[in-house]
Each structure stands twice: as C-alpha cells, then as structure tokens.
Write a protein that holds these residues in place. Structure first.
Motif, PDB file in Angstrom:
ATOM      1  N   ALA A 154       0.701  -1.364  -0.006  1.00  0.00           N
ATOM      2  CA  ALA A 154      -0.109  -0.178   0.008  1.00  0.00           C
ATOM      3  C   ALA A 154       0.832   1.300  -0.133  1.00  0.00           C
ATOM      4  CB  ALA A 154      -0.963  -0.177   1.290  1.00  0.00           C
ATOM      5  N   HIS A 155       2.062   1.212   0.402  1.00  0.00           N
ATOM      6  CA  HIS A 155       2.851   2.669   0.686  1.00  0.00           C
ATOM      7  C   HIS A 155       3.990   2.484  -0.085  1.00  0.00           C
ATOM      8  CE1 HIS A 155       0.648   2.321   4.528  1.00  0.00           C
ATOM      9  NE2 HIS A 155      -0.103   3.267   3.766  1.00  0.00           N
TER      10      HIS A 155
ATOM     11  N   SER B  77      -4.259   3.936   0.934  1.00  0.00           N
ATOM     12  CA  SER B  77      -2.846   4.106   0.727  1.00  0.00           C
ATOM     13  C   SER B  77      -2.537   5.563   1.066  1.00  0.00           C
ATOM     14  CB  SER B  77      -2.497   3.972  -0.900  1.00  0.00           C
ATOM     15  OG  SER B  77      -2.984   5.152  -1.652  1.00  0.00           O
ATOM     16  N   ARG B  83      -6.660   1.091  -1.703  1.00  0.00           N
ATOM     17  CA  ARG B  83      -5.748  -0.152  -2.654  1.00  0.00           C
ATOM     18  C   ARG B  83      -6.078  -1.175  -2.204  1.00  0.00           C
ATOM     19  NH1 ARG B  83      -3.437  -0.729  -5.446  1.00  0.00           N
ATOM     20  NH2 ARG B  83      -1.472  -1.333  -5.227  1.00  0.00           N
TER      21      ARG B  83
END
Lengths: 237, 237
Positions: A154-155, B77, B83
């Motif tokens: 996600a990051h 996200s 996401r």
DNA sequence: CGCCGAATTGATACTCATCAATCTTCGTGG
DNA sequence: CCACGAAGATTGATGAGTATCAATTCGGCG
C-alpha cells in the motif's frame, strides 16, 4: 556446524537475557530459567554487507531474528530482475516458513553488517510444548509479517517515485540522538530501485533533489539526517 | 445473531463433510466425527456483489474461509485512495489476525456473489487443543497469506501496466471446460486499477487491446476466455 | 596514483496520468 | 415492452513523469 566463512562469522551462543531486542522477538515473555536452558541451541552470527544469509529453496531448519543491522528479502520478478519484497530490521523475524516444513521462499542478504540469532525449528517446537507464550509469539510474528507485506504494497510500491523514496526513507529512519534528530542509512541506489520498482537513475535523481532541498542532510558515511515533517508532506502526494 | 441484511444472507450451518473446498481450508484433515461436532458453531453466509464483509478496525472474533466467489481486501494508501492488497479465492482464509486478538486490518468486500464460512476464534482454539492438525493448518494458512502477499508485490504491482494486467488475468483465471479452455471474470476497470496501481482508463485501454489482439475473448457476461500462452508472453516483459 | 564500482548528470523517447467527451449496458419504472 | 437514467466502459488529446542509453564524476582502496 556453525558457519565460519569470510562473510558469515559465528559469534557464539547469545545471552538472550541481555538481548537488546528480546522483547521484540519470540522470547519476549519467557522466564530466565527457560531462556538459559535453551540458549546454547541458538547461534549468534554476524554477516558482512552483501553476504547471503540463505537462498530461496534452501531447506528451512531454523528461524532467524535480527539483532542489529538490516536484511533484504529478494524474490525474482516476472522480468527476471530481483525485487526486494521486504526489509527486516532489528527485532524482526524471518524464515518462519521453516515452521511449516517449507523451504525458504526468498533469498536473504545483509544490507550492511548484520547480526542475527539462528533458532532451530526443533528448539521452538520443544519450547512451545512447555511454554504456550512462545507459540503465541510465533503467531504474532506471522501477523507482523503479513502486516509488513501489506504496508509495503500500500505504501512503498505505490504512487509517484518521489513519494515512494520519501516513504522508504521514513521507513528506515531511526532516532539518532548524536545528530539531534532522526537519521537513516541510505541504501545503494540499486537497492532502492529494487524496493521501489524504479530505475536506479530515478532513485538517484530524487535523492539528489532531496539533498538540494534540505529534506535530507549528509551526516556520516551513508547516514543522513532526515526532516520528517517535510518528507511526510512529499510522501502524501 | 447471524446477519440478515439485504447484502448478507445467512444460509445455515455448513455441511463441512461435503464442502467443495474443505481440503483447502482449515479442516482438511479433520475426521468426520470432529467435523460434525463443531459444524453448528460455523455459519455459512452469502454476500451480494460489492457488499462489505468486515471493516478495518472491527473487532476480529472469527475467521472466514471462502467457499465460492471472490473477496477483495482494501487498505487505504498514502494518498487516501483505497488500494486492493489481496484477492481471496475459494479455499482462501482471511481474518487470521483475529487469532492473535487484533482487529481486522483491512476492509473486505465481495467482488461478486460470494459464499463464506464464518468460524469463531473460540471454536478454532477449542479444536486445536484436541486436534493438532488444526493448528498445523492455521500455521499453513499464515504461510499461504505471506506467500500471496509477496507474490503480489513481485508480480502484480511491478513492471509495465500491460504486463501487470496480463498477470492479473492469469492470476484470476480458472479452467472452464464449458468454454474449452481457461476463463477469467473481468473485474471492473476501477477494481483493476486499485489492484494494479494504475488508472482505470489505462486498465480499460489495455483490456481493449487484449480483446483486439485475441488474447482474451468475450464468453458470457463478464467472463472471458484467455489465451494463456500469449498472456504469459506479455506478462514477461 | 590509478583503478573500480557507485553515483550523478544529460538528452531523448515512451509510458502513463489527466481531463473531458461519448458510448454501452443494464436495471427500473412507466 | 420500451424509454430513461445512472454507472461503467471506451476513446481522444495532451502533458507530466519515468525509463533508457550514454557519459562523466565521485569515493575509496590497493
């Protein structure tokens, strides 16, 4: 027999009771007695920068916990390049697949000088029988792994390259009292690229830009101090 | 009380012994006796397309296994977009964080009509005491989760958009005898975008291109037959 | 001092995001 | 049964962001 190569140095059995990251690892709430009884089945090993700790496919007969340093886990991506799918920091555990009889699923390399403790699966199993808090911890370790992997998705690998670099720096930063703030060790541009899914040139350009704008300042060697607030702004976008 | 809303329909207690995906789930090697004894603590629930199965932060008191359909796990996200960090298919297990007392870490939504079995944590715990093969299976489920997450990182979110779409299609494809080959249900372009870290327009253009070039052929509804060999070539790049 | 790997820089082409405008599809109510 | 509306899908034009290829430059180290 303990490893004794140029890149992997056996450092004896650990003193778990003094371990700086014990409360993070699998034996966090084990009593001193039990610790002492099992310590000599555990090996403390130091790896030089870049050395291979285990390879994907190797029979997994032990779990590792990171005492100091950092480890990258590599997986081959579809185009043949090695992608870094996770970073392990002190207190993190890896090789848990050994607990279910699977071979290691990745190649593990030391990012820089790194110390790990190697705990045989058989030891964990025996310990679990008498100490339920250990199996509890093992389960937590699994959970932590999944959480890390999801965060990575996600990051770290999402959004514009500039944001991803910023997030990576925040991810590896630690308090550094001697520099009055937080500091991060800059990985090589190649490693950055393999983590962020970019090219090493792009990673380089962004690092330079951050330096120009004062988001990071050279401290000592590869160490840089970071401006957390500013990086977080960039990470947003 | 079992859920009974427009989007979630309680379908009674399952007959585990007849479950089409039992051998994939947590009770794969449990004997018929034990199964029968615990069946009535388990709920079978059907969700309509798009309905929310659980939310991030909800207290986790049960584990879910997918019987039919598909579930997406959503994580916010850095830029606020949701996401998709994982896709669950029949036989997959989710909500394992409940086993370590953590709240659910994601929002789970049915991708289309989906049936799940809801197994309370307390049931699993009790079962584990008498049947070690269950805790073995739980551990395997954790391992499978981590493997899936790592694959996602190395394959679904890496590389050119065209390759990612191809890999996603291969990922969701299943044998479809009635169409003489393999078929995949095309997710909405929006969902594709959330999985692949692209925009929905890019996803759309690539799907159209695949259709033009015969890599996928409309079969029925959202179902398309796929040309595995050709897609694999594209996935490489 | 000279060498080598890592890092930086530049020029260019290509991929993908963005904004905006249709076009389809499908469920709903008339 | 058909018209309508709304959501999803497609298409186009354009520019920003990255990859790529090719030089240099930098930083240690023998």
């Amino acid at each position: 027999m303990p490893p004794r190569t140029a890149s992997a140095l056996w450092c004896g059995h650990p003193k778990c009771s003094h371990c700086p990251v014990r409360e993070l690892g699998l034996f966090g709430d084990l009593d001193a007695d039990a610790l002492a009884r099992y310590e000599r089945e555990i090996d403390r090993i130091e790896y030089a920068a870049g050395s291979v700790i285990y390879r994907g496919g190797d029979a997994g007969d032990a779990i590792l916990t990171v005492r100091a340093g950092a480890i990258k886990l590599l997986a081959p991506s579809a185009d043949g390049q090695a992608r870094i799918v996770r970073l392990l920091r002190p207190g993190d555990v890896t090789g848990l697949e050994a607990m279910v009889g699977e071979p290691y699923g990745h190649e593990a390399q030391a990012l820089w000088r790194t110390q790990v403790c190697r705990i045989p699966v058989s030891t964990i199993r025996r310990l679990s029988e008498t100490a339920p808090e250990v199996s509890e911890r093992v389960m937590h370790a699994w959970h932590h792994l999944v959480t890390q992997a999801d965060d990575w998705i996600a990051h770290i690998v999402t959004g514009p390259a500039r944001s991803r670099v910023a997030r990576l720096l925040l991810h590896v930063a630690e308090p550094a009292p001697e520099f009055g703030g937080e500091a991060a060790v800059l990985p090589t541009r190649e490693d950055m690229a393999a983590m962020l899914s970019t090219t090493l040139e792009t990673a380089s350009r962004i690092v330079v830009e951050f330096r120009r704008n004062g988001l990071i300042k050279p401290a000592k060697g590869r160490l840089v101090t970071i401006d957390r607030a500013a990086l977080e702004t960039v990470a947003q976008a």
